[in-house]
Scaffold this motif. Structure first.
Motif, PDB file in Angstrom:
ATOM      1  N   UNK A 114     -47.755  38.096  41.433  1.00 40.06           N
ATOM      2  CA  UNK A 114     -47.167  39.419  41.613  1.00 40.06           C
ATOM      3  C   UNK A 114     -45.735  39.225  42.110  1.00 40.06           C
ATOM      4  N   UNK A 115     -44.847  40.112  41.739  1.00 40.95           N
ATOM      5  CA  UNK A 115     -43.468  39.977  42.186  1.00 40.95           C
ATOM      6  C   UNK A 115     -42.648  41.206  41.860  1.00 40.95           C
ATOM      7  N   UNK A 116     -41.452  41.231  42.417  1.00 41.87           N
ATOM      8  CA  UNK A 116     -40.516  42.315  42.159  1.00 41.87           C
ATOM      9  C   UNK A 116     -39.116  41.817  42.477  1.00 41.87           C
ATOM     10  N   UNK A 117     -38.176  42.241  41.670  1.00 38.61           N
ATOM     11  CA  UNK A 117     -36.788  41.860  41.887  1.00 38.61           C
ATOM     12  C   UNK A 117     -35.961  43.039  42.381  1.00 38.61           C
ATOM     13  N   UNK A 118     -34.784  42.715  42.884  1.00 44.69           N
ATOM     14  CA  UNK A 118     -33.857  43.739  43.371  1.00 44.69           C
ATOM     15  C   UNK A 118     -32.445  43.204  43.203  1.00 44.69           C
ATOM     16  N   UNK A 119     -31.550  44.070  42.819  1.00 41.20           N
ATOM     17  CA  UNK A 119     -30.159  43.653  42.615  1.00 41.20           C
ATOM     18  C   UNK A 119     -29.228  44.607  43.356  1.00 41.20           C
ATOM     19  N   UNK A 120     -28.136  44.049  43.888  1.00 46.31           N
ATOM     20  CA  UNK A 120     -27.125  44.858  44.556  1.00 46.31           C
ATOM     21  C   UNK A 120     -25.757  44.368  44.104  1.00 46.31           C
ATOM     22  N   UNK A 121     -24.903  45.287  43.754  1.00 51.77           N
ATOM     23  CA  UNK A 121     -23.581  44.946  43.234  1.00 51.77           C
ATOM     24  C   UNK A 121     -22.581  44.587  44.315  1.00 51.77           C
ATOM     25  N   UNK A 122     -21.455  44.065  43.872  1.00 55.07           N
ATOM     26  CA  UNK A 122     -20.414  43.612  44.797  1.00 55.07           C
ATOM     27  C   UNK A 122     -19.904  44.752  45.663  1.00 55.07           C
ATOM     28  N   UNK A 123     -19.632  45.906  45.062  1.00 57.56           N
ATOM     29  CA  UNK A 123     -19.105  47.020  45.841  1.00 57.56           C
ATOM     30  C   UNK A 123     -20.112  47.504  46.877  1.00 57.56           C
ATOM     31  N   UNK A 124     -21.378  47.548  46.488  1.00 55.18           N
ATOM     32  CA  UNK A 124     -22.403  47.992  47.436  1.00 55.18           C
ATOM     33  C   UNK A 124     -22.523  47.034  48.606  1.00 55.18           C
ATOM     34  N   UNK A 125     -22.436  45.737  48.332  1.00 56.14           N
ATOM     35  CA  UNK A 125     -22.510  44.768  49.415  1.00 56.14           C
ATOM     36  C   UNK A 125     -21.320  44.899  50.357  1.00 56.14           C
TER      37      UNK A 125
END
Length: 328
Positions: A114-125
């Motif tokens: 089981x798993x899940x990914x997440x992404x965050x962009x440069x501006x959000x960081x």
């Protein structure tokens, strides 16, 4: 995290750098100071820290009634069980010994990924001055225990057929209350439950195994009523000894599980730890009992991708150590 990375790289006056420049340099867009891998690894370390702090949020309350089996692969696991050996037979004078047999059975279960990914962009960081990333990663980790609890308690509420073609809780298995024994937890219904455990028969046998119930498993709707049974607030007076609470009720360990309410607010269960093979099993891959984390730089967004994975499985191994009462 970016500033910490740069300080370790020897960047001077890092606090005076604009946020965008701090992020770009730490992530590796400016090759003068650091490699592209360091910042994602720092984020990964942060997630591991959250693992230690956050996965305790929802306790795995089934470990007392299930056996742990960590397995080497994703193949079907077979839980074999041996039944009762034939009773001893009288040997007449000059006679020969006769040979008995053993009955066997099995149930199966598997470990799945089981798993899940997440992404965050440069501006959000860069804009994350409220530590939103920390909250998201913590929530990702909370899902690990939620998944395990969801999968395990679904074994009970689903009441699926076992290898013999009969549902886990069924009159054929003599582990389901019938007739006048059906009702909410009370002195009478708990007494009927205790009797059911006492007379439960082994595989291939006819005599009761004399099991003793050790756990009472209830939906949250029963919590207050059961607490007054298991731990009465008013002590029993000598004059009322005829109405005294049976001692075994006070010895029961109570597990309250809200997931049961979603299926039924009246159905309750009991478990006996005295049955050697138990009724439930759970486990992970050998050497990987904890969630795995990975992070990497996202070339397209100049941000970070993260993922959490866990290999976990659970199953029913026998009906004899567990009991159900529909409550109505």
């Amino acid at each position: 995290l970016a500033k910490t990375t740069l300080r370790h790289a020897g960047v001077q006056r890092v606090d005076r750098l604009p946020a965008g420049q701090v992020f770009d340099i730490a992530l590796g867009f400016d090759k003068r100071f650091h490699s592209t891998s360091d910042f994602p690894l720092l984020l990964q370390d942060a997630m591991r820290k959250n693992l230690r702090e956050q996965t305790v949020g929802e306790v795995l309350n089934f470990t007392e009634i299930a056996s742990e089996r960590n397995v080497p692969d994703f193949k079907t696991n077979r839980e074999l069980k041996l039944g009762k050996f034939s009773d001893l037979a009288l040997i007449p004078e000059g006679g020969a010994v006769t040979y008995g047999t053993l009955t066997e059975g099995q149930e199966t279960w598997v470990v799945l990924s089981y798993g899940r990914g997440w992404a965050i962009g440069r501006q959000a960081l860069i804009n994350d001055d409220l530590s939103g990333f920390d909250r998201v990663s913590s929530e990702m980790l909370q899902t690990v225990n939620r998944l395990k609890l969801d999968l395990f308690w679904a074994l009970i509420t689903a009441n699926a057929n076992m290898a013999d073609g009969v549902p886990l809780f069924n009159a054929t298995h003599t582990n389901l209350a019938v007739g006048g024994d059906i009702g909410a937890p009370s002195v009478a219904t708990l007494g009927a439950m205790r009797t059911a455990f006492r007379v439960q028969t082994p595989l291939g046998g006819t005599h009761g195994m004399n099991l003793i119930p050790t756990h009472l498993i209830i939906p949250a709707a029963y919590e207050n009523a059961v607490e007054s049974l298991v731990s009465p607030a008013v002590p029993v007076l000598p004059a009322a000894v005829a109405n005294a609470m049976p001692r075994f009720i006070g010895s029961l360990s109570v597990i309250v599980e809200p997931r049961l309410d979603a299926n039924s607010t009246t159905r309750w269960y009991a478990f006996s730890r005295g049955y050697p093979s138990g009724s439930f099993v759970y486990g992970s891959l050998e050497g990987q009992p904890e969630p795995a984390f990975a992070t990497k730089e996202d070339f397209d967004t100049r941000g970070i991708k993260a993922r959490v994975d866990i290999d976990f499985g659970c199953g029913v191994t026998d009906h004899r150590a567990v009991y159900a009462n529909n409550g109505v």
